[in-house]
Design a protein around this motif. Sequence first.
Motif, PDB file in Angstrom:
ATOM      1  N   GLU A   2      -3.776  -0.679 -19.394  1.00  0.00           N
ATOM      2  CA  GLU A   2      -3.267  -2.097 -19.448  1.00  0.00           C
ATOM      3  C   GLU A   2      -3.071  -3.001 -18.581  1.00  0.00           C
ATOM      4  OE1 GLU A   2      -2.120  -2.246 -24.123  1.00  0.00           O
ATOM      5  OE2 GLU A   2      -0.754  -1.692 -22.873  1.00  0.00           O
ATOM      6  N   GLY A   3      -3.625  -2.728 -17.892  1.00  0.00           N
ATOM      7  CA  GLY A   3      -3.286  -3.678 -16.565  1.00  0.00           C
ATOM      8  C   GLY A   3      -1.933  -4.193 -15.839  1.00  0.00           C
ATOM      9  N   VAL A   4      -1.281  -3.130 -16.225  1.00  0.00           N
ATOM     10  CA  VAL A   4       0.045  -2.575 -16.113  1.00  0.00           C
ATOM     11  C   VAL A   4       0.423  -0.841 -15.394  1.00  0.00           C
ATOM     12  CG1 VAL A   4       1.018  -2.293 -17.915  1.00  0.00           C
ATOM     13  CG2 VAL A   4       2.152  -3.291 -15.858  1.00  0.00           C
ATOM     14  N   GLY A   5       1.356  -1.212 -14.316  1.00  0.00           N
ATOM     15  CA  GLY A   5       2.046   0.649 -13.455  1.00  0.00           C
ATOM     16  C   GLY A   5       3.407   0.246 -13.594  1.00  0.00           C
ATOM     17  N   VAL A   6       4.262   1.886 -13.728  1.00  0.00           N
ATOM     18  CA  VAL A   6       5.567   0.921 -12.740  1.00  0.00           C
ATOM     19  C   VAL A   6       5.794   2.262 -12.270  1.00  0.00           C
ATOM     20  CG1 VAL A   6       7.102  -0.475 -14.695  1.00  0.00           C
ATOM     21  CG2 VAL A   6       6.751   1.631 -15.295  1.00  0.00           C
ATOM     22  N   LEU A   7       6.365   1.912 -10.732  1.00  0.00           N
ATOM     23  CA  LEU A   7       7.167   3.062 -10.349  1.00  0.00           C
ATOM     24  C   LEU A   7       8.575   2.725 -10.115  1.00  0.00           C
ATOM     25  CD1 LEU A   7       6.682   5.816  -8.090  1.00  0.00           C
ATOM     26  CD2 LEU A   7       7.372   3.804  -6.571  1.00  0.00           C
ATOM     27  N   LEU A   8       9.581   4.129 -10.978  1.00  0.00           N
ATOM     28  CA  LEU A   8      10.848   3.796 -10.955  1.00  0.00           C
ATOM     29  C   LEU A   8      12.083   3.803 -10.070  1.00  0.00           C
ATOM     30  CD1 LEU A   8      11.451   5.550 -14.100  1.00  0.00           C
ATOM     31  CD2 LEU A   8      10.381   3.911 -13.738  1.00  0.00           C
ATOM     32  N   ARG A   9      12.823   4.239 -10.414  1.00  0.00           N
ATOM     33  CA  ARG A   9      13.828   4.140  -9.279  1.00  0.00           C
ATOM     34  C   ARG A   9      14.475   5.076  -8.377  1.00  0.00           C
ATOM     35  NH1 ARG A   9      15.401  -1.558  -7.791  1.00  0.00           N
ATOM     36  NH2 ARG A   9      15.655  -3.216  -9.677  1.00  0.00           N
ATOM     37  N   TYR A  10      14.631   5.885  -9.733  1.00  0.00           N
ATOM     38  CA  TYR A  10      15.397   7.066 -10.156  1.00  0.00           C
ATOM     39  C   TYR A  10      14.697   8.374 -10.513  1.00  0.00           C
ATOM     40  CZ  TYR A  10      18.405   3.653 -10.451  1.00  0.00           C
ATOM     41  OH  TYR A  10      19.678   1.570 -10.208  1.00  0.00           O
ATOM     42  N   GLY A  11      15.064   9.797 -10.603  1.00  0.00           N
ATOM     43  CA  GLY A  11      14.041  10.610 -10.518  1.00  0.00           C
ATOM     44  C   GLY A  11      13.415  11.212 -11.678  1.00  0.00           C
ATOM     45  N   GLU A  12      14.146   9.950 -12.979  1.00  0.00           N
ATOM     46  CA  GLU A  12      14.106  10.572 -14.501  1.00  0.00           C
ATOM     47  C   GLU A  12      12.473  10.104 -14.291  1.00  0.00           C
ATOM     48  OE1 GLU A  12      14.710   9.397 -18.561  1.00  0.00           O
ATOM     49  OE2 GLU A  12      16.757   8.810 -17.107  1.00  0.00           O
ATOM     50  N   PRO A  13      11.335  11.411 -15.374  1.00  0.00           N
ATOM     51  CA  PRO A  13      10.671  11.205 -15.260  1.00  0.00           C
ATOM     52  C   PRO A  13      10.053   9.368 -15.906  1.00  0.00           C
ATOM     53  CG  PRO A  13      10.664  13.109 -15.277  1.00  0.00           C
ATOM     54  CD  PRO A  13      11.990  12.906 -15.456  1.00  0.00           C
ATOM     55  N   ALA A  14       9.473   9.625 -16.182  1.00  0.00           N
ATOM     56  CA  ALA A  14       8.803   7.790 -16.808  1.00  0.00           C
ATOM     57  C   ALA A  14       8.819   8.149 -18.135  1.00  0.00           C
ATOM     58  CB  ALA A  14       7.922   7.376 -16.725  1.00  0.00           C
ATOM     59  N   SER A  15       8.417   7.591 -19.124  1.00  0.00           N
ATOM     60  CA  SER A  15       8.343   7.613 -20.536  1.00  0.00           C
ATOM     61  C   SER A  15       6.577   7.390 -20.316  1.00  0.00           C
ATOM     62  CB  SER A  15       9.000   6.878 -21.386  1.00  0.00           C
ATOM     63  OG  SER A  15       8.942   5.327 -21.188  1.00  0.00           O
ATOM     64  N   GLY A  16       5.724   8.123 -21.798  1.00  0.00           N
ATOM     65  CA  GLY A  16       4.378   7.869 -21.399  1.00  0.00           C
ATOM     66  C   GLY A  16       3.627   7.515 -19.426  1.00  0.00           C
ATOM     67  N   ALA A  17       4.226   8.930 -19.316  1.00  0.00           N
ATOM     68  CA  ALA A  17       3.477   9.137 -17.651  1.00  0.00           C
ATOM     69  C   ALA A  17       2.486  10.082 -18.073  1.00  0.00           C
ATOM     70  CB  ALA A  17       5.052   9.746 -16.837  1.00  0.00           C
ATOM     71  N   ALA A  66       1.287   9.293  -5.950  1.00  0.00           N
ATOM     72  CA  ALA A  66       1.690  10.498  -6.064  1.00  0.00           C
ATOM     73  C   ALA A  66       2.623  10.943  -7.076  1.00  0.00           C
ATOM     74  CB  ALA A  66       3.143  10.764  -4.507  1.00  0.00           C
ATOM     75  N   ALA A  67       3.467   9.883  -7.599  1.00  0.00           N
ATOM     76  CA  ALA A  67       4.241   9.751  -9.221  1.00  0.00           C
ATOM     77  C   ALA A  67       3.786  10.406  -9.572  1.00  0.00           C
ATOM     78  CB  ALA A  67       5.254   9.158  -8.446  1.00  0.00           C
ATOM     79  N   ARG A  68       2.704   9.751  -9.874  1.00  0.00           N
ATOM     80  CA  ARG A  68       1.820  10.257 -11.509  1.00  0.00           C
ATOM     81  C   ARG A  68       1.229  11.200 -11.245  1.00  0.00           C
ATOM     82  NH1 ARG A  68      -3.920   6.355 -12.237  1.00  0.00           N
ATOM     83  NH2 ARG A  68      -4.166   7.181 -10.846  1.00  0.00           N
ATOM     84  N   ARG A  74       0.620  -1.062   0.414  1.00  0.00           N
ATOM     85  CA  ARG A  74      -0.139   0.167   0.150  1.00  0.00           C
ATOM     86  C   ARG A  74       0.496   1.232   0.189  1.00  0.00           C
ATOM     87  NH1 ARG A  74      -4.991   1.126   0.216  1.00  0.00           N
ATOM     88  NH2 ARG A  74      -5.315  -0.870   0.231  1.00  0.00           N
ATOM     89  N   ALA A  75       1.499   1.386   0.740  1.00  0.00           N
ATOM     90  CA  ALA A  75       3.377   2.731   0.792  1.00  0.00           C
ATOM     91  C   ALA A  75       3.377   2.646  -0.439  1.00  0.00           C
ATOM     92  CB  ALA A  75       4.206   1.602   1.667  1.00  0.00           C
ATOM     93  N   LEU A  76       3.858   1.128  -1.330  1.00  0.00           N
ATOM     94  CA  LEU A  76       4.239   1.775  -2.729  1.00  0.00           C
ATOM     95  C   LEU A  76       3.188   2.361  -3.818  1.00  0.00           C
ATOM     96  CD1 LEU A  76       6.808  -1.506  -2.850  1.00  0.00           C
ATOM     97  CD2 LEU A  76       7.515   0.563  -2.910  1.00  0.00           C
ATOM     98  N   LEU A  77       1.667   1.614  -2.952  1.00  0.00           N
ATOM     99  CA  LEU A  77       1.202   2.260  -4.295  1.00  0.00           C
ATOM    100  C   LEU A  77       0.800   3.297  -4.421  1.00  0.00           C
ATOM    101  CD1 LEU A  77      -0.999   1.180  -6.480  1.00  0.00           C
ATOM    102  CD2 LEU A  77      -2.470   1.373  -4.560  1.00  0.00           C
ATOM    103  N   GLY A  78       0.735   3.960  -2.691  1.00  0.00           N
ATOM    104  CA  GLY A  78       1.164   5.905  -2.462  1.00  0.00           C
ATOM    105  C   GLY A  78       1.487   6.830  -3.456  1.00  0.00           C
ATOM    106  N   ALA A  79       3.214   5.385  -2.996  1.00  0.00           N
ATOM    107  CA  ALA A  79       4.407   6.783  -4.030  1.00  0.00           C
ATOM    108  C   ALA A  79       3.470   6.308  -5.548  1.00  0.00           C
ATOM    109  CB  ALA A  79       5.413   5.695  -3.530  1.00  0.00           C
ATOM    110  N   PHE A  80       3.090   5.412  -6.325  1.00  0.00           N
ATOM    111  CA  PHE A  80       3.171   5.684  -7.298  1.00  0.00           C
ATOM    112  C   PHE A  80       2.163   7.036  -7.698  1.00  0.00           C
ATOM    113  CE2 PHE A  80       0.067   3.919 -10.509  1.00  0.00           C
ATOM    114  CZ  PHE A  80       0.621   4.198 -11.534  1.00  0.00           C
TER     115      PHE A  80
END
Length: 367
Positions: A352-367, A257-259, A249-255
Amino acid sequence: MRLSFLEPLYQQPGPFASVYLDTSRDAAVDDPDAAIELRRRHLRDALTAEGADRDSITAVADTVGGDTDVPGTHGQAVFTAHGHLALADELPAPPARDTAHFGTLPDTMPLIVQHAPGIPYLAVYVHYTGRHATDAVGTVRIDAEAGTWPLTRVTPGHRLHEQIPVTDWLNAAAEVGRELEGHARRIDVETVVVAGDVWARGILVRRLPVSLRGQTVTVAGVDASQPGRALLEGQLDDLFRGRMAARDRALLGAFLAARAHGGTAAEGLAAAVSALQRGRVRALFLNNHPESPLRLWIGPEPGQLALTEDELRAYGIREVSEERADAALARALVGTGAELVVVPERELRLREGVGVLLRYGEPASGA
């Protein structure tokens, strides 16, 4: 959820035979061994039709149904390669249907999903049937089990047992609480579940260390679990059904927030593949869709995956094959040390049933 339990499987070369089946042994089945044997024959035929080699099929047949020491309703997952057993694991619940697959990658996502939500807990049952007074004659008995839900349904955790005269219970309860705290720390529990006699358990709860009190939940009912199954299994099922582990749940919260801020989060298969190719994924979020038709192209290494064959070949990869997307994603997660969070769609429906939270500070492509 960390997937390190699958690392030994992916260290072996494929192709793999992957089998899931119901191996329940309960009162609802008149002759469970005969039922399991019938399933074994059907799965053998299915593997043969998919081109599995005879040795791998034999290794499956030799393993399926061997979990005779596991009582009650459950299932089994078996993976073999080149005639050798690669991994066998008990499933807390029978699969929705028996399946057999033979291919370059093991079909691990159904096993992963059955490990969710992966909640570390401590279950405590306080037995006492005497007079509610500290000068009474009798004994307070404490059974406790530390484990991870739902795996302890079929793989019991560490248990402890104490018997204490009622006359000593007021003082001894604090000592029992400290012992429970030690077991809780070892697996970093997030919930302590206490059941049993209301008077005796109330004394224990009030004397638990402060570190456990905020995590403690009392539940009604007796311990009706079978030997070899989780202590307080029925109560745990009611309590944890539909719940996510605190870490997930903490990781989902971080996702989320980042999104929301256009940061290190993205949705969709293309974004997930791009991030996994670069080893950038901290956590992948998945709506479980076992019927999904999505497929990916893969090479020999975990990070070698792509939406198209041409893309992989453009990287100079010669050995390529097309596989189920969830199987390719699972291998990439294990190989790159990323975590997986299975997200119920009622919590969040991902593109598509999938999302990602990245390790570092660079914005994700497709965000």
